[in-house]
Design a protein around this motif. Structure first.
Motif: not given
Length: 99
Positions: A74-94
């Motif tokens: 959970g600790r190891v996987g949370a950082v990459p998942m948060a990074r993927m979400i942070a990249q996907a949200v601006p693209a979705e809003r655009t």
């Protein structure tokens, strides 16, 4: 129409599968190490501990391994998942703004 075509028309940025799996390889390593450790502990226990103890200890070892792997992955996987979400949200809003 394929999902990739729909995403392309909507303007959603898609990451290649290799990039996604590279982010999550460390999480798989955690589970691999935890399960390998469980195997080693069970093997040693099978030859050193009485059968009656091995029966109930097997459940304890499994539960402890699962809890450990859940917590660490959970600790190891949370950082990459948060990074993927942070990249996907601006693209979705655009994409939503372009509609």
């Amino acid at each position: 129409m394929y999902p990739a075509d729909v995403a392309r028309q909507a303007g959603v940025a898609r990451r290649p599968l290799e990039a996604v799996t590279a982010d999550l390889d460390s999480e798989h390593g955690v589970w691999g190490a935890a399960l390998l450790g469980e195997c080693v502990v069970r093997t040693v226990g099978a030859y050193t501990v009485p059968v009656e103890t091995t029966v109930w200890l097997g459940t304890v070892i499994t539960v402890a391994t699962m809890v450990f792997a859940f917590m660490v992955s959970g600790r190891v996987g949370a950082v990459p998942m948060a990074r993927m979400i942070a990249q996907a949200v601006p693209a979705e809003r655009t994409a939503d703004a372009a509609r």
